[in-house]
Design an enzyme around this catalytic site. Structure first.
Site, PDB file in Angstrom:
ATOM      1  N   LEU A 153      20.848   1.083  38.484  1.00 48.98           N
ATOM      2  CA  LEU A 153      19.864   0.576  39.282  1.00 48.98           C
ATOM      3  C   LEU A 153      20.016   0.957  40.967  1.00 48.98           C
ATOM      4  O   LEU A 153      20.908   1.795  41.044  1.00 48.98           O
ATOM      5  CB  LEU A 153      20.796  -0.444  40.009  1.00 48.98           C
ATOM      6  CG  LEU A 153      21.375  -2.035  39.089  1.00 48.98           C
ATOM      7  CD1 LEU A 153      21.898  -2.934  39.708  1.00 48.98           C
ATOM      8  CD2 LEU A 153      20.475  -2.495  38.392  1.00 48.98           C
ATOM      9  N   CYS A 263      26.192   6.703  45.491  1.00 53.56           N
ATOM     10  CA  CYS A 263      25.894   7.504  44.022  1.00 53.56           C
ATOM     11  C   CYS A 263      25.983   8.732  43.848  1.00 53.56           C
ATOM     12  O   CYS A 263      27.051   9.585  43.463  1.00 53.56           O
ATOM     13  CB  CYS A 263      25.543   6.938  43.324  1.00 53.56           C
ATOM     14  SG  CYS A 263      24.770   4.993  43.172  1.00 53.56           S
TER      15      CYS A 263
HETATM   16  C1  UGA Z   1      20.924   6.249  41.568  1.00 53.94           C
HETATM   17  C2  UGA Z   1      20.148   6.583  40.351  1.00 53.94           C
HETATM   18  O1  UGA Z   1      18.603   6.531  40.522  1.00 53.94           O
HETATM   19  C3  UGA Z   1      20.495   4.658  39.416  1.00 53.94           C
HETATM   20  O2  UGA Z   1      19.807   5.066  38.661  1.00 53.94           O
HETATM   21  C4  UGA Z   1      22.047   4.762  39.766  1.00 53.94           C
HETATM   22  O3  UGA Z   1      22.004   3.027  39.097  1.00 53.94           O
HETATM   23  C5  UGA Z   1      22.458   4.294  41.033  1.00 53.94           C
HETATM   24  O4  UGA Z   1      22.864   6.041  41.975  1.00 53.94           O
HETATM   25  C6  UGA Z   1      24.098   4.660  41.304  1.00 53.94           C
HETATM   26  O5  UGA Z   1      24.713   5.372  40.042  1.00 53.94           O
HETATM   27  O6  UGA Z   1      24.509   3.594  41.219  1.00 53.94           O
HETATM   28  P1  UGA Z   1      20.472   5.521  44.438  1.00 53.94           P
HETATM   29  O7  UGA Z   1      21.208   6.362  44.785  1.00 53.94           O
HETATM   30  O8  UGA Z   1      19.991   3.718  45.288  1.00 53.94           O
HETATM   31  O9  UGA Z   1      20.296   5.337  42.695  1.00 53.94           O
HETATM   32  O10 UGA Z   1      18.894   6.697  45.039  1.00 53.94           O
HETATM   33  P2  UGA Z   1      18.279   7.338  43.964  1.00 53.94           P
HETATM   34  O11 UGA Z   1      16.626   6.708  44.005  1.00 53.94           O
HETATM   35  O12 UGA Z   1      18.266   7.721  42.923  1.00 53.94           O
HETATM   36  O13 UGA Z   1      18.367   8.363  45.045  1.00 53.94           O
HETATM   37  C7  UGA Z   1      18.545   8.921  45.398  1.00 53.94           C
HETATM   38  C8  UGA Z   1      19.278  10.132  46.420  1.00 53.94           C
HETATM   39  O14 UGA Z   1      18.237  11.320  45.950  1.00 53.94           O
HETATM   40  C9  UGA Z   1      18.392   9.680  48.187  1.00 53.94           C
HETATM   41  O15 UGA Z   1      18.904  10.800  49.123  1.00 53.94           O
HETATM   42  C10 UGA Z   1      17.125  10.190  46.912  1.00 53.94           C
HETATM   43  O16 UGA Z   1      16.167  10.149  48.372  1.00 53.94           O
HETATM   44  C11 UGA Z   1      17.267  11.129  46.448  1.00 53.94           C
HETATM   45  N1  UGA Z   1      15.768  11.166  45.702  1.00 53.94           N
HETATM   46  C12 UGA Z   1      14.978  11.431  44.865  1.00 53.94           C
HETATM   47  C13 UGA Z   1      15.187  13.360  45.950  1.00 53.94           C
HETATM   48  O17 UGA Z   1      15.648  13.811  46.924  1.00 53.94           O
HETATM   49  N2  UGA Z   1      13.991  13.795  45.802  1.00 53.94           N
HETATM   50  C14 UGA Z   1      14.372  12.758  44.576  1.00 53.94           C
HETATM   51  O18 UGA Z   1      13.050  13.274  43.558  1.00 53.94           O
HETATM   52  C15 UGA Z   1      14.352  11.861  43.959  1.00 53.94           C
END
Ligand code: UGA
Length: 445
Positions: A153, A263
């Site tokens: 998620l 995460c």
């Molecule tokens: C992440 C995973 O995407 C989920 O699949 C997983 O279930 C979750 O961790 C977990 O282990 O519980 P989440 O931490 O909610 O989810 O957030 P993401 O949307 O993945 O973003 C994580 C970080 O990466 C954020 O700081 C976001 O801004 C950054 N990000 C994401 C980027 O800088 N660039 C991107 O292209 C994508």
């Protein structure tokens, strides 16, 4: 089927509410009496689009209830989901004491065949630990199965991710346990969602390898952005050109101030530790972690340069949460940015649509900043704006209004939310990641 979900935090609440929506009779348990009391009043302690509605709907339908009484909830249930926290220890390993405590309670209350499901992200080998603990505490007379069913998620789209996942991973040792899981996830099976059935260790590893790979993609594009700046390339075009290759894919190639949240930072550190404990090195993950630290420091330099030094300057900071659509400040990349700015003598006027109370609660870990009602109030009298979080509302700012509030028309966009020429046409000097700076015609380009 009766299900008990232990832990009413983020994962537990979403899991419980969605399983109730599948028609299961779910009891959500938490030892935090205040949290359970709030849930019983219909108050959801976290910000997650759609969660409140799905909780309310299923409570009303009588399929979802909340309690602090763990023993009876376990005894009634056929499946017990463990969704408690696994916070990082100082050395990066996951602290499993809450998982162990729940396993002990399950062992103490085992009254017939149960499937015990680990939903929390746990190191490889935890399923075995849970199995040993339950067996020891139950005296070995009762049958049970331990299943690893990691969640994927994302905060901000957790309900959608649960109800329409790319896949469901079930790690189990017996077909009987797999069958119980297939019953629970019946609606997803019927909808054609792929199920990956594996042994417990593989399922546990799938979670870490997936998060590790996604974090790698982010660090990779962040480093590509830095190189693009040096060679005169545009990272947005480069990412698009890469992403159209179906072997690479376009997602998670957005440059930013580094990944944060509860995460990726924790899981990448944990998987590096897991490797080490087995006498291995996960070199790529080590590099991803140091690249993520470095990109955060680079952001401070970038802002400093754009502002022509930070001492005595006022910075309007848009976004505090670690990403858009959440109030979560855990390991937010905005934190090191704020620390860096304040350290160099800047005053910060911040606005975030959801995370300001979480940020306020971080005092004294977070240096003092001024919290504002909206982006325009933050910009009032400031020497420039810095966008730190990819909130959708920051993609649609009234740039003329923003400019009229600022002392000087500077926009530093650490999420590449805008087209440089469009912002320059509104009279701004625009600094973003992996692209050439843009300035209004007639001024220095
Ligand atoms: C992440 C995973 O995407 C989920 O699949 C997983 O279930 C979750 O961790 C977990 O282990 O519980 P989440 O931490 O909610 O989810 O957030 P993401 O949307 O993945 O973003 C994580 C970080 O990466 C954020 O700081 C976001 O801004 C950054 N990000 C994401 C980027 O800088 N660039 C991107 O292209 C994508």
């Amino acid at each position: 089927m009766k299900i008990c979900v232990v832990g009413s935090g983020y994962v537990g609440l979403v899991t419980g509410a969605c399983l109730a929506d599948f028609g299961m009779a779910v009891t959500g348990v938490d030892k935090d009496a205040a949290k359970i009391a709030a849930l019983l009043r219909g108050e959801i302690p976290i910000y997650e689009p759609g969660l409140e509605e799905i909780v309310e709907k299923n409570v009303r339908a009588g399929r979802l209830r909340f309690t602090t009484e763990l023993a009876s909830a376990i005894r009634e249930a056929r499946a017990v989901f463990i969704a408690v926290g696994t916070p990082p220890l100082p050395d990066g390993r996951a602290d499993l004491s809450f998982v162990r405590q729940v396993a002990e309670s399950i062992g103490d209350n085992l009254n017939g065949y149960k499937v015990i499901v680990t939903k929390s992200t746990v190191p490889v080998g935890t399923g075995q630990m849970v199995e040993n603990t339950v067996r020891e505490r139950s005296g070995g007379g009762q049958e049970f199965a331990v299943v690893s069913n990691p969640e994927f998620l994302r905060e901000g789209s957790a309900i959608e991710d649960f109800l329409e996942p790319d896949r469901v991973v079930v790690g189990a040792r017996t077909q009987r346990a797999v069958d119980v899981m297939l019953d629970i996830y019946g609606p997803l099976k019927a909808a054609g969602v792929p199920f990956v059935v594996a042994n417990v260790e593989s399922a546990e590893m799938i979670k870490y390898a997936s998060n590790g790979f996604l974090a790698t993609k982010i660090s990779f594009i962040n480093e590509v952005a830095e190189i693009c700046e040096a060679v005169g390339a545009d990272v947005e075009v480069v990412a698009r050109g890469m992403g159209l290759d179906s072997r690479i894919g376009p997602k998670f190639l957005h440059p930013g101030p580094g990944f944060g949240g509860s995460c990726f930072p924790k899981d990448t550190r944990a998987v590096a530790q897991i490797a080490e404990q087995h006498g291995k090195r996960f070199e790529i993950i080590d590099a991803v972690l140091s690249a993520n630290d470095r990109v955060q420091r680079r952001m401070i330099e970038k802002v400093d340069q754009a502002f022509g030094g930070l001492a005595g300057k006022t910075v309007a900071l848009l976004g505090l949460a670690f990403k858009g659509d959440t109030d979560d400040m855990r390991e937010s990349p905005a934190i090191p940015v704020i620390e860096g700015l304040v350290d160099r003598g800047a005053a910060v006027r911040a606005f975030d649509p959801a995370a300001m109370s979480a940020a306020r609660a971080m005092v004294p870990a977070l240096p003092p900043i001024t919290y504002c009602q909206d982006a325009y109030e933050a910009a009032t009298g400031a020497d420039g704006v810095v966008i730190a979080t990819e909130w959708n509302q920051f993609r649609a700012l009234d740039l003329a209004e923003l400019r009229s509030r600022l002392k000087s028309p500077l926009l530093v966009d650490l999420r590449n939310l805008y087209q440089p020429l469009r912002v320059a046409a509104e009279g701004f000097r625009y600094v973003s990641l992996g692209r050439a700076d843009a300035a209004p015609e007639g001024s220095r380009g």
